[in-house]
Design a protein around this motif. Structure first.
Motif, PDB file in Angstrom:
ATOM      1  N   ALA A   1      24.267  12.712  34.749  1.00  0.00           N
ATOM      2  CA  ALA A   1      24.683  13.088  35.768  1.00  0.00           C
ATOM      3  C   ALA A   1      25.927  13.972  35.838  1.00  0.00           C
ATOM      4  O   ALA A   1      26.626  14.516  36.627  1.00  0.00           O
ATOM      5  N   THR A   2      26.799  13.630  34.574  1.00  0.00           N
ATOM      6  CA  THR A   2      28.140  14.346  34.118  1.00  0.00           C
ATOM      7  C   THR A   2      28.007  15.319  33.181  1.00  0.00           C
ATOM      8  O   THR A   2      28.980  15.894  32.915  1.00  0.00           O
ATOM      9  N   GLY A   3      26.877  15.780  32.761  1.00  0.00           N
ATOM     10  CA  GLY A   3      26.737  16.889  31.837  1.00  0.00           C
ATOM     11  C   GLY A   3      27.216  16.401  30.344  1.00  0.00           C
ATOM     12  O   GLY A   3      27.718  17.262  29.647  1.00  0.00           O
ATOM     13  N   THR A   4      27.066  15.070  30.132  1.00  0.00           N
ATOM     14  CA  THR A   4      27.637  14.496  28.866  1.00  0.00           C
ATOM     15  C   THR A   4      26.471  14.293  28.089  1.00  0.00           C
ATOM     16  O   THR A   4      25.362  13.974  28.166  1.00  0.00           O
ATOM     17  N   LEU A   5      26.664  14.580  26.782  1.00  0.00           N
ATOM     18  CA  LEU A   5      25.525  14.623  25.619  1.00  0.00           C
ATOM     19  C   LEU A   5      25.892  13.605  24.564  1.00  0.00           C
ATOM     20  O   LEU A   5      27.092  13.878  23.948  1.00  0.00           O
ATOM     21  N   VAL A   6      25.020  12.754  24.259  1.00  0.00           N
ATOM     22  CA  VAL A   6      25.147  11.759  23.098  1.00  0.00           C
ATOM     23  C   VAL A   6      23.694  12.255  22.289  1.00  0.00           C
ATOM     24  O   VAL A   6      22.745  11.870  22.987  1.00  0.00           O
ATOM     25  N   ALA A   7      23.825  12.348  20.936  1.00  0.00           N
ATOM     26  CA  ALA A   7      22.682  12.821  20.246  1.00  0.00           C
ATOM     27  C   ALA A   7      23.017  12.722  18.870  1.00  0.00           C
ATOM     28  O   ALA A   7      24.049  12.694  18.382  1.00  0.00           O
TER      29      ALA A   7
ATOM     30  N   ARG B   1      27.213  28.644   8.424  1.00  0.00           N
ATOM     31  CA  ARG B   1      25.960  28.910   9.097  1.00  0.00           C
ATOM     32  C   ARG B   1      25.238  27.495   9.680  1.00  0.00           C
ATOM     33  O   ARG B   1      25.076  27.707  10.846  1.00  0.00           O
ATOM     34  N   ALA B   2      25.477  26.639   9.147  1.00  0.00           N
ATOM     35  CA  ALA B   2      24.738  25.343   9.496  1.00  0.00           C
ATOM     36  C   ALA B   2      25.577  24.894  10.494  1.00  0.00           C
ATOM     37  O   ALA B   2      25.020  24.355  11.475  1.00  0.00           O
ATOM     38  N   ALA B   3      27.118  25.031  10.665  1.00  0.00           N
ATOM     39  CA  ALA B   3      27.652  24.508  11.726  1.00  0.00           C
ATOM     40  C   ALA B   3      27.500  25.311  12.997  1.00  0.00           C
ATOM     41  O   ALA B   3      27.610  24.783  14.082  1.00  0.00           O
ATOM     42  N   ALA B   4      26.927  26.538  12.936  1.00  0.00           N
ATOM     43  CA  ALA B   4      27.017  27.284  14.026  1.00  0.00           C
ATOM     44  C   ALA B   4      25.906  26.869  15.147  1.00  0.00           C
ATOM     45  O   ALA B   4      26.308  26.794  16.324  1.00  0.00           O
ATOM     46  N   ALA B   5      24.802  26.572  14.862  1.00  0.00           N
ATOM     47  CA  ALA B   5      23.671  25.668  15.632  1.00  0.00           C
ATOM     48  C   ALA B   5      24.243  24.420  16.157  1.00  0.00           C
ATOM     49  O   ALA B   5      23.991  24.282  17.467  1.00  0.00           O
ATOM     50  N   LEU B   6      25.110  23.660  15.738  1.00  0.00           N
ATOM     51  CA  LEU B   6      25.822  22.518  16.145  1.00  0.00           C
ATOM     52  C   LEU B   6      26.686  22.944  16.966  1.00  0.00           C
ATOM     53  O   LEU B   6      26.969  22.146  18.111  1.00  0.00           O
ATOM     54  N   LEU B   7      27.646  24.009  16.735  1.00  0.00           N
ATOM     55  CA  LEU B   7      28.894  24.404  17.709  1.00  0.00           C
ATOM     56  C   LEU B   7      28.073  25.104  19.176  1.00  0.00           C
ATOM     57  O   LEU B   7      28.620  24.672  20.171  1.00  0.00           O
ATOM     58  N   ASP B   8      26.761  25.495  18.943  1.00  0.00           N
ATOM     59  CA  ASP B   8      26.123  26.014  20.221  1.00  0.00           C
ATOM     60  C   ASP B   8      25.862  25.005  20.909  1.00  0.00           C
ATOM     61  O   ASP B   8      26.117  24.850  22.215  1.00  0.00           O
ATOM     62  N   LEU B   9      25.296  23.820  20.441  1.00  0.00           N
ATOM     63  CA  LEU B   9      25.123  22.688  20.995  1.00  0.00           C
ATOM     64  C   LEU B   9      26.132  22.175  21.731  1.00  0.00           C
ATOM     65  O   LEU B   9      26.151  21.448  22.854  1.00  0.00           O
ATOM     66  N   ILE B  10      27.325  21.846  20.992  1.00  0.00           N
ATOM     67  CA  ILE B  10      28.461  21.297  21.599  1.00  0.00           C
ATOM     68  C   ILE B  10      29.042  21.975  22.594  1.00  0.00           C
ATOM     69  O   ILE B  10      29.484  21.448  23.835  1.00  0.00           O
ATOM     70  N   LEU B  11      29.253  23.282  22.718  1.00  0.00           N
ATOM     71  CA  LEU B  11      29.806  24.083  23.634  1.00  0.00           C
ATOM     72  C   LEU B  11      28.774  24.697  24.484  1.00  0.00           C
ATOM     73  O   LEU B  11      29.410  25.252  25.688  1.00  0.00           O
ATOM     74  N   ASP B  12      27.637  24.451  24.484  1.00  0.00           N
ATOM     75  CA  ASP B  12      26.615  24.647  25.660  1.00  0.00           C
ATOM     76  C   ASP B  12      27.090  23.868  26.941  1.00  0.00           C
ATOM     77  O   ASP B  12      27.038  22.623  26.849  1.00  0.00           O
ATOM     78  N   GLU B  13      27.400  24.459  28.122  1.00  0.00           N
ATOM     79  CA  GLU B  13      27.777  23.902  29.144  1.00  0.00           C
ATOM     80  C   GLU B  13      26.569  23.075  29.966  1.00  0.00           C
ATOM     81  O   GLU B  13      26.772  22.020  30.431  1.00  0.00           O
ATOM     82  N   HIS B  14      25.258  23.598  29.628  1.00  0.00           N
ATOM     83  CA  HIS B  14      24.156  22.931  29.918  1.00  0.00           C
ATOM     84  C   HIS B  14      23.593  21.735  28.984  1.00  0.00           C
ATOM     85  O   HIS B  14      23.571  21.868  27.896  1.00  0.00           O
TER      86      HIS B  14
END
Length: 295
Positions: A216-222, A249-262
């Motif tokens: 409901a608040t756009g928070t991600l635990v994974a 390069r490995a960090a890039a996909a994780l950063l995309d997940l972290i910084l994706d607003e959705h």
């Protein structure tokens, strides 16, 4: 309340953790703060200074000494960030104990479990309550973290377990290693397998309790799987590194997940690899690795 974003990465002196700090520092804003943590004071100081001085860095970077095996220290840091900033926005639990193929798995079990599992539980327990709405709480695991990699006799210990039950299962595993009953109980010799399964199970346990509120608040635990990364920790275990990624390069996909607003509800509480959730029940026990480790 502090309106700047606060990010923290454990095990961040080198490798993937360092790359995550560098990426966050480059992609966050100048008023944001990235905490680079590790247990060696000099290495933390040097790494934080180097990242802070990098041309791509925009956010503030600060080194913070943190031994993740000290659960009290983890709790105190979380409470300190709550007091100073009103909480934290990004937490990446990345610390890992380095284990070489020639070393005795049983002799190193305590250190390995303390860093990979007990510390993961402490991070989840301490930082979960101070995670601000819209935040990200991620545990770096691996594709070995799916339940099918364990003997079916052990599945009930982790499937649908609470965090307390996961912690109890981990301590049962530790005890079995010390009493040399692990093999007969179904535990693999390779510590990495039950450790990663337990990490993912811990994330799933915490996520199950928070899911409705977090979505409901756009928070991600994974939990996240970065794929094969060429680091000093992983390099001794593989003969062919042709498919290994650099830490950046490995960090890039994780950063995309972290910084994706959705936040994709399908990823919430799951083990995520390259933007997709892995099936919790998939995998087969790593017989070949156990064969190679048998004296």
């Amino acid at each position: 309340m502090d309106t700047s974003r606060i990010a923290l990465v454990t095990g961040a002196n080198q490798g993937l953790g360092r790359a995550l700090v560098e990426g966050l520092a480059a992609r966050l804003h100048q008023d944001d703060l990235v905490l680079l943590t590790g247990r060696n004071r000099q290495r933390v100081r040097d790494a934080a200074r180097e990242v802070a001085q990098a041309p791509s860095t925009r956010a503030r970077v600060q080194g913070e000494v943190l031994d993740v095996t000290d659960t009290g220290a983890v709790s105190r840091l979380a409470e300190d960030l709550r007091a100073r900033h009103g909480g934290v926005d990004v937490v990446v639990s990345n610390a890992v104990a380095r284990l070489l193929p020639g070393e005795s798995q049983a002799d190193r079990a305590d250190e390995f479990i303390d860093v990979s599992n007990t510390a993961t539980h402490a991070v989840l327990r301490s930082f979960g309550p101070v995670l601000r709405p819209g935040g990200r709480l991620l545990v770096v695991a691996s594709s070995l973290g799916t339940l099918g990699h364990l003997d079916p006799r052990l599945h009930h210990l982790f499937d649908g377990a609470t965090l307390d039950q996961v912690a109890y299962a981990v301590e049962s595993w530790r005890s079995a290693v010390h009493h040399r009953t692990a093999a007969e109980e179904g535990w693999p010799l390779w510590l990495n397998v039950p450790s990663k399964v337990a990490q993912v199970a811990a994330v799933r346990a915490v996520a199950a309790e928070r899911r409705a509120r977090d979505l409901a608040t756009g928070t991600l635990v994974a939990a996240v799987c970065p794929g094969m990364v060429d680091t000093p920790t992983s390099r001794p275990w593989f003969e062919d590194h042709g498919q290994a990624q650099s830490p950046a390069r490995a960090a890039a996909a994780l950063l995309d997940l972290i910084l994706d607003e959705h936040v994709d509800p399908g990823l919430y509480g799951e083990l995520v690899r390259f933007g997709r959730a892995l099936d919790w029940h998939s995998g087969t026990p790593p017989v070949e690795q156990d064969r190679l480790l048998t004296p």
